[in-house]
Design a protein around this motif. Structure first.
Motif, short mmCIF file in Angstrom:
data_model
loop_
_atom_site.label_atom_id
_atom_site.label_comp_id
_atom_site.label_asym_id
_atom_site.label_seq_id
_atom_site.Cartn_x
_atom_site.Cartn_y
_atom_site.Cartn_z
N LYS A 1 0.85 -1.18 0.00
CA LYS A 1 0.00 0.00 0.00
C LYS A 1 0.88 1.23 0.00
O LYS A 1 1.85 1.29 0.75
CB LYS A 1 -0.86 0.00 1.27
N MET A 2 0.53 2.17 -0.80
CA MET A 2 1.37 3.37 -0.83
C MET A 2 0.90 4.34 0.24
O MET A 2 -0.28 4.42 0.53
CB MET A 2 1.29 4.03 -2.20
N SER A 3 1.82 5.08 0.73
CA SER A 3 1.44 6.05 1.76
C SER A 3 0.59 7.13 1.11
O SER A 3 0.71 7.42 -0.07
CB SER A 3 2.70 6.67 2.33
N LYS A 4 -0.23 7.70 1.91
CA LYS A 4 -1.16 8.70 1.37
C LYS A 4 -0.40 9.85 0.73
O LYS A 4 -0.79 10.38 -0.29
CB LYS A 4 -2.05 9.23 2.49
N ASP B 1 0.97 12.87 -4.03
CA ASP B 1 2.03 13.43 -4.89
C ASP B 1 1.84 13.02 -6.33
O ASP B 1 1.88 13.83 -7.26
CB ASP B 1 3.40 12.92 -4.44
N ILE B 2 1.63 11.70 -6.51
CA ILE B 2 1.54 11.17 -7.88
C ILE B 2 0.32 11.75 -8.58
O ILE B 2 0.40 12.22 -9.73
CB ILE B 2 1.47 9.62 -7.86
N LEU B 3 -0.80 11.76 -7.86
CA LEU B 3 -2.03 12.25 -8.50
C LEU B 3 -1.92 13.75 -8.81
O LEU B 3 -2.34 14.19 -9.88
CB LEU B 3 -3.25 11.97 -7.60
N GLU C 1 -1.95 8.61 -18.16
CA GLU C 1 -1.37 8.22 -16.90
C GLU C 1 -2.45 8.00 -15.84
O GLU C 1 -2.40 7.05 -15.05
CB GLU C 1 -0.36 9.27 -16.41
N LEU C 2 -3.44 8.92 -15.85
CA LEU C 2 -4.52 8.81 -14.87
C LEU C 2 -5.31 7.52 -15.10
O LEU C 2 -5.64 6.79 -14.15
CB LEU C 2 -5.46 10.03 -15.01
N TYR C 3 -5.54 7.24 -16.36
CA TYR C 3 -6.29 6.02 -16.70
C TYR C 3 -5.53 4.81 -16.17
O TYR C 3 -6.09 3.93 -15.52
CB TYR C 3 -6.44 5.94 -18.22
N GLU C 4 -4.26 4.76 -16.46
CA GLU C 4 -3.48 3.60 -16.04
C GLU C 4 -3.37 3.51 -14.53
O GLU C 4 -3.35 2.43 -13.95
CB GLU C 4 -2.07 3.68 -16.65
N TYR C 5 -3.29 4.66 -13.90
CA TYR C 5 -3.22 4.68 -12.43
C TYR C 5 -4.48 4.07 -11.85
O TYR C 5 -4.45 3.27 -10.91
CB TYR C 5 -3.01 6.13 -11.97
N LYS C 6 -5.63 4.48 -12.44
CA LYS C 6 -6.91 3.95 -11.93
C LYS C 6 -7.00 2.46 -12.16
O LYS C 6 -7.54 1.72 -11.33
CB LYS C 6 -8.07 4.68 -12.64
N GLN C 7 -6.46 2.04 -13.33
CA GLN C 7 -6.47 0.61 -13.61
C GLN C 7 -5.70 -0.15 -12.54
O GLN C 7 -6.10 -1.22 -12.10
CB GLN C 7 -5.80 0.34 -14.97
N ASP D 1 -8.85 1.24 -6.12
CA ASP D 1 -9.44 1.88 -4.95
C ASP D 1 -8.93 3.31 -4.77
O ASP D 1 -9.22 3.95 -3.77
CB ASP D 1 -9.14 1.05 -3.70
N ALA D 2 -8.14 3.78 -5.69
CA ALA D 2 -7.60 5.14 -5.54
C ALA D 2 -8.73 6.17 -5.67
O ALA D 2 -9.59 6.05 -6.54
CB ALA D 2 -6.57 5.39 -6.61
N ASP D 3 -8.64 7.15 -4.84
CA ASP D 3 -9.72 8.15 -4.81
C ASP D 3 -9.24 9.42 -5.50
O ASP D 3 -8.34 10.10 -4.99
CB ASP D 3 -10.07 8.44 -3.34
N ILE D 4 -9.86 9.73 -6.68
CA ILE D 4 -9.41 10.96 -7.37
C ILE D 4 -10.41 12.10 -7.12
O ILE D 4 -10.24 13.20 -7.63
CB ILE D 4 -9.22 10.71 -8.89
N GLU D 5 -11.42 11.79 -6.33
CA GLU D 5 -12.48 12.78 -6.08
C GLU D 5 -11.91 14.09 -5.53
O GLU D 5 -12.24 15.16 -6.03
CB GLU D 5 -13.52 12.15 -5.12
#
Length: 2014
Positions: A1812-1815, A1820-1822, A1841-1847, A1851-1855
């Motif tokens: 799990k990555m730290s918050k 930072d990445i987002l 990049e965003l698409y691949e990140y979500k893939q 559970d990543a929250d981009i909201e």
């Protein structure tokens, strides 16, 4: 503890500087351990601490300081570089350690000082300690004194210089502190141990109580010599010896050491000089002339007080000496004479050598004054003359002493002899040579027979002393006349003599103590002791006087020099009775009876018997004297019968030849022989007898006797024949030893004789003498009548140019004499040797009156001039003068500083006159008159200086240099800060010193002043000083001069040391010893010795290729020469040196240093060394090259290469040529240095060197070509520009050679790059150079097409066309010819390329083109031949060796011919070059030899289809190379075609290379050409990008085809790791730049299939990243990133793509890190951070570069941990960037990072997938991704990049990121994500973890096509085979797949790739090709094997035909 943990992690060196004392203490402790651990004293680790050691010892915390002192001590003990810190550390110890209360600190401080002394830094330590004595703190003073004492006690007075210590000692005794006084006392006692009584004078003035205490202590000391107990590093041999002694009880070698220690320190040296001239009473000179003796006494007493000072400052004491001399010589009051003598003695003692100038002036006066009887006067005079003797040499005083040796006054004779006896005691065998001793001995021999007993005793004492000094054997030859009684007395005296210093005599003298029993203790005298033994003692010449008819003239003449040296038999004169008795014993009785018979027949019979008896007699039994006495018995020489007389004369000759014939015997017969020499019948026999006597008794003696006897008679016939005999004898015996003086007067008599025969004989004899003596002989006859002089001159003229014949007689004798006299140093012995010595000289002292002297000193300049005129007249009149000139020298000296410059010049001309008139005896005036001439060199007037220099040179010609260099006079002159004086002296020395073989050690005294001159304000002085440095070094050695720099200030020292290093490079060799050791054998020995040496020298060179084998033979030759040299020429040492030289030359010439060249390139790039770029080579370039070469070359070769004499260069090049083949690899390894050295030779003016250079270069480039070597840029740029300079040489032969070398260069260096250098050459001022460069450019264009024109054809041609308007005709013609060559290649396009020309130039050009057009068709064959020749001169054999087997050739060639004939019909416009080539090849096949392997590959190229669309474009035939077959040159040629401006030519070349690359067995041929190929490809890419894409006329399909070929080729290349790894960093950088630029080129997308092309590029980039050398590619990317960020014009997209490549590299680092050179990578990062520090990086628009760099460093730290810090070795100054700090920080926090390990299998190396990555990380990445989406340029990439990140993180929250954005932005993002999803699904994803987009939108790399290794469902790596299968299906579906057979036969390039969705360029080619083929009905059978793209314009029939033939060839081959 928080602070502690902070510093605990720091490295040792940082701890040592920490502000916390505990940290420092800890640092010191660790440093101490480290220093004890490091074994290598030269380890780089030591350098880190160089600046810290001072801080170690001066630490403010006492506890830390103690530990620091221990560490510092360990450092100094072990580190090689420790010496550099001496000054600052010892200064720190003195000021901060010696004042510490702790005893341990002081002990360590002292130990540190002593350790510095041990590492050779005694001078610096001593200087700092003596400075410490001035400190106000008594503790420090005491410690300094104690340290000096300990140093002296352990190291001894040789290492610790006592002079400065003794100087400060009295001051220490005056200290108020008792501790200081006590320590001073201990020091004084220690000093006394070493120098004994020498310490007394300096301490005379201290407190009497202290002195008494000291005396008491001194008495207690043991008398044995103190010895050194601790040794310097350089004295390890002494140390071993000392330890041995200690082990053995320490008493063994005492005797030896005593000698060394005792004479070491002279109290005089420890004293301060006192200046007394200013203290002389002002009225002294008036009082000394006063009439009252009391006033004179007062004056003298005042002076006496001053002269009692033991050491006096140098100055001009001339006036004082003159005054004292006058008192001694003329004062009637003996008390004053005594006083004056004391003053003189004081002056001499105080000035020592500096008084030498005045010595010759006062000695005659003192000697004359010995007539005084009063003891106190005599004693004072003795003291004075003894003191004076010590200031000069016996040689200088000999003339004056000899002058009084036959004085009438016995007292004078006695005192002169006693003075000599005392003087001899100070001499050694070397300072008392025979030449000095001989005249003294002659004088003593007279005195031993003197009537006065005191004179006799003095003579005995003097002879005894001489015998003690030089040994009995050296003196005995002079004492042959003495009876035994006198000899015994001399020996008795010798035994009593105690020599100076209480030693038994020097050399042989010591052995003589026990007289005869000790011959073997005589090493010095060995040569003398060699040959004949006791019976041959030479007689003193006078005793050999004629027994009956005394000939006083002859006897006097016999005083000649050679007599004592010839070792012929000696006999006493026998009475007639004894003779008869002896004769009767050996002759028949009848013979004896009939000798004086009245009947001539009986006498004749008697003579016959006599002759028979003599012939049978043994040498040892023959009583020569008795026999000749019998012959002389009545009638003797009055014999009337000529037959008897002839027999008699014949027998004399026989006896002389066969027996031990002495001069006594000779005297018996000579008179009779001379009487008969003119007899018509008997003359011949008489001459033979004389010759025999000459051989027995030496010619010089015989000649003297014969001539004097002949002229004592009146018979002119005898006189004439005697002279004729002598002339002939001289030719037979040689001239050695002839005493010209002895018979010159007789020759003069003969010249004046009335009888013409006598005159003729005399003139003939003079002619022979002229052969040996040359022009000086004429000086004897200047006064003869003009008519006679004319005859003499005519005779001399006849002899001009002839060399004297080699002697044929007397050789045995000469050799024997040489054995006896080998060590005789009197060069003036030989007759021809110093003619000046033979001239009759006049004594002018009585003509130099006191009036004349007073005139010269008058106040009125006119009277002074009058006086000088008179002197000049006296000298002119005398012609040749004796050395005694009375008062004149002092008077003239005064005039040299006359205010009237005319008089100065007149004085100089008089001195010049004196030099010529006095000859060599001038030596004794050097000090008093010569040195003042030097002073005149400081005059401000140029004319005066020039006159002084001329005079000086005239003097040196007579005296030699030795006297000038002795003593301090010269240094005193240099000391004066007069720029004129300094530059003149230094210039003079620079000219004279190289010719001198050895110099006085006093020259060393000049060195400090020479160094001062190097920094003089005057530029001329500095220049002259620099010129003089090498010649000083030649005599004094580099080491001594280096040592002398120790006393300079640090700033000056650095500068001087640099100059010394440079001077060392140009230091001349010492002049060799002259070829002859003595005149006797010069003509014979010199030629004899030379051939031996020559043969030895030539031998190794003559055997071709066998340089090493020939060495033993060379050595064999040497000893022969050596033996000859030893026996004849006495020239042993040089031979030995030669033998050593031969040995030195036996090893390899070049030493292969691995990586040496790369290191040099790196240093030059980093500007650590000078870049090889200059107009004329300065010294620093030569010095730098010499330093670089020293590691790669044999010492002897380097000496030859950097010798100042060009002949040595020629020799060295000859040796290099000889060894080239044997040492190819080593030659190549130091090729850069060799070429640089040759560039220096291009600046030499000597043609023979230049021709040799060019010869070598031609062979070198042939060899390089053969070895397939390619010049690097570094080598080319430092050589080619200088070679091009030589193309402008005036000599045709040089130009021709340079042109041929330029042609050869094209084979080892790309022609296109050579083109650039030649273009530069056309800008030269030299018209010949411009013309030749233009011609060469034309040849290049003709041979290689337009693609050689760099940077672009248009630009180059414009520059070339400018020269059409040049003033010089040859340049105009060359420019026109070059443009015509271009016209022949590209037709009318040339007019477009050359731009606007003036009307005149254009008309000339058009005219020339028209003319050339008429000529061209005539010679196409010749053209091709020429081209072929030009491409491969001199390599026919190599090409023949690689031809195919004969049976293959005709069929293949016929096919090719048929094909070319076909081409000709279908396309008539094609030039017929190819057909002609084939003709040539076919005709050539008869000479083919079989080596088929290379050929298969060649014939593929041979049969490539060649069709030429445009008539004017002429691509060079690919089978061109087969004419001169060599793989490397073929590949070079094809590669050069890749960069062609013509698309079809380039495609064809690429196809040929592709063919090679696809066949594994052939691909290796590309090895070594990778960089070259990539550069050519890059040039082509640039050409397309800049030119072709912009050209609307060109078909885009052609460009696409070219792109496809390029990419296909590179994919093939980069699929082979071994080849890919050869690509260098620079080339990879350019390649990546080119590929990224291509990807970003929007014009490519517009081409059909452009997307497919970009995907191929993507794939290629991945391949490059994977397969290249990981260090090189990583380095290239870093540099590329740096460049792209610097250029603001560059697109941000470019940098982004570079960074993506870097991310990919970073991700794979865990696998690749072992193959990466981290030192290089960190150096690049360091350079990057230097240009972009953290702040600057953060200022960039994007923070991605900063993050990229951080990621790289973090990854490296994670993989290597703290060890990463060991990889900073290549960074020189780490403080220039933040790299080290950053790394330390990362290493420190690495523990925190350990939890975040990356999964290497995932695509995104920098991101973590399994954890799990730290918050914070997510945010930072987002935020980074959203930034991209928000920017205009990177929107699309951000969305991907965003698409691949979500893939990946569903559970990543981009909201939170969308919440704050506008509604429009939110919908834009959602819409973008949907589009990407549908697009990817639509394409049907093949890969598990990455997708393809046209521009590469992957987060970690811009190559999405294969950005990572794909993973299967279970996370395993999918093998390429899986994709290959899928790809196959896809390809067939899209009609891209060919038949299965094709696949098996040759798998397409794509099978090698891990990414199937990208078609390779080769596939594209296949598809195009197959479409073409399918469109032809008549061709269905087979698929082509050759994938060479064809030109679009070539007709189908041609293509099909060619394919069929190609297929047939291949099947045949299988």
């Amino acid at each position: 503890m928080g602070d502690d943990s902070e510093w605990m992690k720091l490295p040792i060196d940082q701890k040592c500087e920490h502000k916390v004392w505990k940290a420092r203490l800890n640092g010191y402790e660790e440093a101490l351990k480290l220093f004890q651990r490091i074994e290598d004293e030269k380890s780089p680790e030591w350098a880190k601490y160089l600046g810290l050691i001072k801080k170690f010892v001066t630490d403010s915390n006492a506890v830390a300081q103690l530990k620091g002192l221990e560490a510092a001590l360990a450092y100094i003990q072990n580190a090689h570089v420790a010496g550099k810190t001496t000054g600052e550390v010892v200064s720190g110890v003195v000021s901060k350690v010696f004042n510490q209360p702790k005893a341990r600190a002081k002990e360590l401080g002292i130990e540190i000082c002593l350790m510095y002394i041990e590492v050779e830094k005694a001078e610096v330590v001593q200087e700092e300690l003596i400075k410490g004595l001035d400190n106000k703190n008594p503790k420090i003073v005491v410690a300094c004194v104690e340290t000096i004492r300990k140093a002296l006690s352990e190291f001894g007075s040789k290492i610790v210089s006592l002079k400065p210590v003794v100087k400060v000692l009295p001051k220490l005794f005056e200290s108020r502190e008792k501790a200081v006084r006590d320590e001073a006392k201990l020091l004084a006692v220690e000093i006394f141990k070493w120098i004994r009584d020498a310490l007394r004078p300096p301490l005379q003035n201290i407190n009497s109580v202290q002195l008494k205490e000291l005396e008491e202590e001194w008495v207690k000391l043991p008398t044995t010599a103190t010895k050194q107990t601790r040794f310097l590093r350089s004295q390890q041999d002494l140390k071993a010896k000392f330890e041995q002694q200690q082990a053995a009880g320490g008493h063994e070698v005492d005797g030896d050491d005593d000698e060394e220690v005792a004479p070491q320190v002279d109290p005089y040296d420890l004293l301060e000089a006192v200046e007394i001239l200013s203290k002389i009473p002002k009225d002294f000179y008036e009082k000394i002339e006063a009439k009252k003796w009391q006033e004179r006494k007062e004056a003298l007493e005042a002076i006496e007080v001053l002269t009692k000072n033991p050491k006096l400052e140098n100055g001009d004491y001339g006036d004082m000496v003159r005054a004292l001399k006058k008192v001694i010589g003329k004062d009637a009051n003996v008390m004053l004479v005594t006083l004056a003598a004391k003053c003189l003695a004081g002056l001499a003692a105080g000035l020592r050598k500096k008084f030498g100038t005045y010595a010759g002036h006062v000695v005659p006066t003192i000697l004359e004054k010995f007539k005084e009887k009063k003891p106190q006067v005599v004693q004072a005079l003795q003291e004075a003359i003894d003191a004076v003797f010590l200031t000069t040499t016996l040689q200088n005083l000999s003339e004056d002493i000899l002058a009084v040796m036959d004085n009438k006054n016995p007292s004078i004779k006695q005192q002169a002899s006693l003075f000599l006896a005392r003087s001899f005691r100070h001499c050694t065998p070397s300072t008392l040579p025979k030449s000095v001793l001989k005249p003294f001995c002659a004088a003593f021999l007279k005195q031993v027979n003197d009537s006065a007993p005191e004179v006799r005793d003095a003579a005995f004492e003097a002879l005894g002393t001489a015998m003690k000094v030089v040994g009995e054997k050296a003196v005995n030859p002079f004492l042959t006349d003495l009876d035994k009684l006198k000899l015994d007395k001399i020996k008795e005296c010798a035994d009593k003599v105690e020599l100076a210093g209480g030693k038994t005599g020097g050399g042989g003298g010591g052995a003589e103590k026990k007289e005869k029993p000790a011959p073997k203790a005589q090493p010095v005298e060995e040569p003398t002791a060699k040959p004949s033994g006791p019976p041959k003692k030479a007689p003193a010449n006078k005793s050999a006087g004629p027994p009956k008819k005394g000939k006083p003239a002859a006897a006097a003449g016999a005083k000649g020099k050679k007599v004592p040296e010839s070792k012929e038999a000696v006999e006493t004169e026998l009475s007639l009775e004894v003779c008869e008795e002896k004769s009767a014993a050996v002759l028949p009785a009848s013979c004896m009876q009939m000798l004086d018979s009245a009947n001539w027949k009986e006498r004749l019979a008697s003579m016959e018997e006599f002759q028979r008896a003599v012939e049978q007699m043994d040498r040892s039994e023959m009583p020569c004297q008795a026999l000749v006495r019998m012959l002389a018995k009545k009638p003797g020489w009055k014999e009337t019968n000529f037959q008897v007389m002839q027999m008699k004369l014949h027998i004399v000759g026989l006896i002389a030849q066969k027996g031990s014939f002495s001069k006594t015997s000779a005297f018996v017969v000579l008179d009779g022989l001379v009487d008969k020499v003119g007899d018509v019948k008997c003359g011949g026999k008489a001459k033979e007898a004389l010759t025999a006597i000459g051989e027995a008794c030496s010619l010089p003696w015989t000649a003297e006797q014969v001539v004097s006897m002949a002229f004592a008679q009146k018979n002119p016939k005898n006189q004439a024949e005697a002279l004729n005999w002598l002339a002939n004898a001289m030719k037979e015996f040689g001239f050695a030893g002839i005493n010209v003086k002895a018979f010159i007067n007789n020759v003069k008599t003969a010249l004046g004789a009335t009888n013409p025969a006598v005159r003729t004989a005399a003139i003939a004899l003079l002619g022979v003498m002229y052969l040996y003596m040359g022009a000086p002989l004429r000086m004897f006859f200047e006064d003869e009548k003009p008519a006679l002089l004319a005859q003499i001159d005519a005779e001399f003229e006849k002899m001009q140019g002839q060399s004297p014949p080699a002697p044929i007689r007397g050789a045995k004798k000469a050799a024997e004499d040489e054995g006896e006299e080998g060590e005789d140093q009197d060069d003036e012995e030989g007759g021809g040797n110093d003619i000046m010595d033979l001239l009759p000289r006049t004594d002018i002292s009585d003509k130099i009156t006191s009036e004349m002297v007073s005139k010269i000193g008058d106040k009125n300049w006119k009277i002074r001039k009058e006086g000088l005129d008179e002197v000049a007249a006296v000298i002119s009149e005398a012609k040749f003068i004796k050395p005694n000139m009375g008062e004149l020298p002092m008077a003239l000296k005064g005039r040299l500083n006359d205010s009237n410059k005319i008089l100065v010049q007149q004085t100089l001309s008089i001195l010049q006159q004196i030099a010529t008139a006095m000859g060599p005896a001038l030596k004794q005036h050097v000090k008093n008159l010569g040195i003042p001439i030097i002073t005149v060199l400081g005059d401000s007037k140029n004319t005066v200086r020039a006159a002084a220099l001329t005079t000086l040179n005239a003097w040196v010609e007579q005296t030699g240099m030795k006297e000038w260099l002795e003593g301090e006079d010269l240094s005193e002159e240099l000391k004066r800060e007069n720029p004129f004086l300094r530059q003149e002296i230094l210039g003079w020395l620079a000219e004279k010193l190289p010719t001198v073989r050895s110099v006085s050690p006093d020259l060393m005294i000049c060195v400090p002043y020479l160094y001062a001159c190097l920094e003089d304000r005057n530029g001329d002085v500095r220049k002259k000083a620099q010129d003089a440095l090498p010649v000083f070094m030649m005599h004094l050695s580099f080491e001594k001069m280096m040592k002398a720099t120790g006393k300079l200030k640090p700033a000056s020292k650095d500068q001087v040391v640099g100059m010394l290093e440079k001077a060392r490079a140009v230091m001349p060799a010492k002049p060799a010893a002259p070829a002859k050791a003595g005149p006797s054998k010069a003509p014979a020995s010199a030629p004899a010795a030379k051939p031996a040496a020559a043969s030895a020298k030539v031998q190794p060179v003559s055997e071709d290729g066998g340089g090493f084998e020939s060495k033993p033979e060379a050595k064999k030759v040497k000893p022969g020469g050596a033996a000859k040299g030893k026996g004849v020429a006495g020239k042993k040492p040089p031979v030995k040196a030669n033998a050593k030289e031969e040995e030195d030359k036996s090893g390899p010439m070049f030493i292969l240093v691995p990586g040496g060249k790369e290191q040099r390139i790196k240093e030059e790039k980093a500007l650590k060394i000078l870049k090889w770029n200059f107009l004329t080579p300065r010294d620093e370039y030569v010095e730098q090259l010499k330093t670089q070469m020293s590691t790669c070359l044999a010492k002897w070769l380097q000496d030859e290469l950097f010798h100042f004499d060009f002949q040595h260069h020629v020799k060295a090049i000859g040796a290099m040529i000889e060894h080239m083949e044997d040492e190819k690899d080593a030659t190549i390894s130091c090729l850069d240095l060799i070429l640089k050295w040759f560039t220096l030779r291009f600046f030499d003016t000597n043609t023979s060197v230049l021709m040799k250079v060019l010869e070598y270069l031609k062979l070198l480039f042939t060899m390089l070509n053969r070895e397939n070597y390619h010049l690097s840029e570094y080598e080319a740029s430092s050589f080619i520009p200088y070679l091009i300079l030589k193309v402008g040489e005036p000599k045709d032969v040089v130009r021709k050679d340079v042109r041929s070398i330029l042609t050869m260069l094209c084979r080892v260096y790309p022609a296109s790059k050579l083109f650039v250098f030649l273009m530069e050459g056309t800008k030269s001022k030299n018209s010949k150079q411009r013309a030749e460069c233009l011609e060469e450019l034309g040849c290049l264009i003709e041979s290689y097409g337009m693609n050689v024109c760099q940077p672009t054809p248009a630009k180059s041609l414009k520059e070339i066309a400018v020269h059409i308007g040049d003033r010089d005709t040859s340049v105009r013609n060359a420019a026109l010819n070059t443009v015509v060559c271009v016209y022949n290649v590209c037709g009318d396009q040339v007019f477009k390329l050359i731009g606007n020309l003036s009307e005149k130039d254009m008309s000339m050009l058009e005219e020339r083109i028209k003319r050339s057009a008429k000529k061209t068709p005539a010679a196409p064959i010749k053209q091709v031949e020429e081209k072929a020749q030009r491409a491969q001169p001199g390599n026919h054999n190599a090409s023949l060796a690689r031809r195919p087997p004969p049976d293959e050739v005709p069929t293949k060639l016929n096919q090719a011919r048929a094909q070319s004939a076909h081409n000709e019909q279908s396309s008539p416009s094609i030039p017929k070059e190819f057909q002609l080539d084939l003709d040539m090849i076919e005709n050539d096949h008869t000479r083919v030899s079989e080596l088929p392997d290379l050929v298969q590959h060649k014939l593929d190229e041979l049969l490539e289809p060649v069709t030429i669309p445009e008539p004017k474009i002429r691509a060079v035939s690919p089978h061109f190379d087969d004419l001169h077959n060599s793989t490397a040159s073929t590949i070079n040629f094809v590669i050069s075609q890749v960069a062609s401006g013509d698309i079809n030519t380039s495609i064809q070349a690429l196809a040929q290379i592709d063919e090679v690359l696809r066949q594994e067995d052939k691909a290796e041929a590309m090895s070594g050409h990778i960089d070259q190929f990539l550069i050519a490809t890059l040039m082509q890419l640039r050409l397309i990008y800049n030119t072709h894409m912009a050209d609307d006329r060109l078909d885009k399909a052609d460009i696409f085809k070219l792109y496809s070929c390029i990419i296909g080729n590179m994919l093939s290349l980069f699929s082979m790791e071994s080849l890919a790894r050869e690509a260098s960093m620079g080339v990879l950088k350019d390649l990546m730049h080119g590929l990224i630029t291509l990807m970003l080129d929007s014009r490519v997308e517009d081409i059909e299939d452009g997307q497919q092309l970009i995907r191929s590029v993507n794939l290629l980039v991945v391949r490059v990243l994977e397969k290249s050398d990981q260090t090189n590619i990583l380095s290239a990317l870093l540099v590329l990133l740096q460049d792209s960020l610097i250029t603001t014009a560059g697109s941000p997209k470019f940098s982004e793509l570079v960074m993506k490549c870097l991310w990919r590299m970073i991700r794979f680092l865990p696998e690749t890190i072992d193959s990466v050179n981290l030192d290089r990578i960190l150096l690049d990062v360091h350079n990057f951070m230097k240009v972009f520090p953290k702040e600057k990086l953060k200022q960039l628009k994007s923070d991605v570069p900063h993050r990229t760099l951080k990621t790289l460093l973090h990854t490296l730290c994670k993989l290597r941990g703290a060890k990463i810090l060991d990889h900073l070795s290549m960074i020189e100054n780490r403080n220039e960037s933040e790299l080290e700090t950053h790394l330390r920080r990362v290493v420190k926090h690495s523990s925190d990072l350990s939890s975040m390990k990356s999964d290497r299998g995932t695509e995104k190396g920098a991101m973590r997938t399994d954890e799990k990555m730290s918050k914070a990380k997510v945010s930072d990445i987002l935020s980074e991704i959203f930034k991209k989406i928000g920017s205009k340029e990177n929107t699309k990439e951000g969305l991907t990049e965003l698409y691949e990140y979500k893939q990946k993180y569903s559970d990543a929250d981009i909201e939170p990121f969308l919440r704050n954005a506008s509604q429009f932005f939110q919908s834009y993002v959602e819409r973008g994500l949907r589009m990407i999803e549908s697009e990817r699904e639509g394409k049907g994803r093949i890969q598990a973890s990455s997708t393809v987009t046209s521009h590469g939108t992957d987060t970690t790399t811009y190559v999405p096509s294969s950005s990572t290794v794909p993973l299967g469902t279970n996370g395993e790596e999918i093998k390429p085979a899986v994709y290959y299968e899928r790809l196959k299906i896809l390809r067939q579906r899209h009609g891209l797949e060919n038949s299965a057979k094709q696949e098996e036969d040759r798998p397409p390039l794509t099978t090698l790739l891990s990414k199937p969705s990208v078609a390779s360029s080769t596939d594209m080619l296949h598809s195009k090709l197959s479409q073409l083929k399918e469109s032809r009905e008549h061709y269905h059978q087979e698929q082509p094997h050759s994938h060479s793209p064809t030109r679009s314009s070539s007709p189908a029939t041609n293509l099909d035909d060619l394919k069929k033939r190609l297929e047939r060839i291949k099947s045949n081959r299988q």
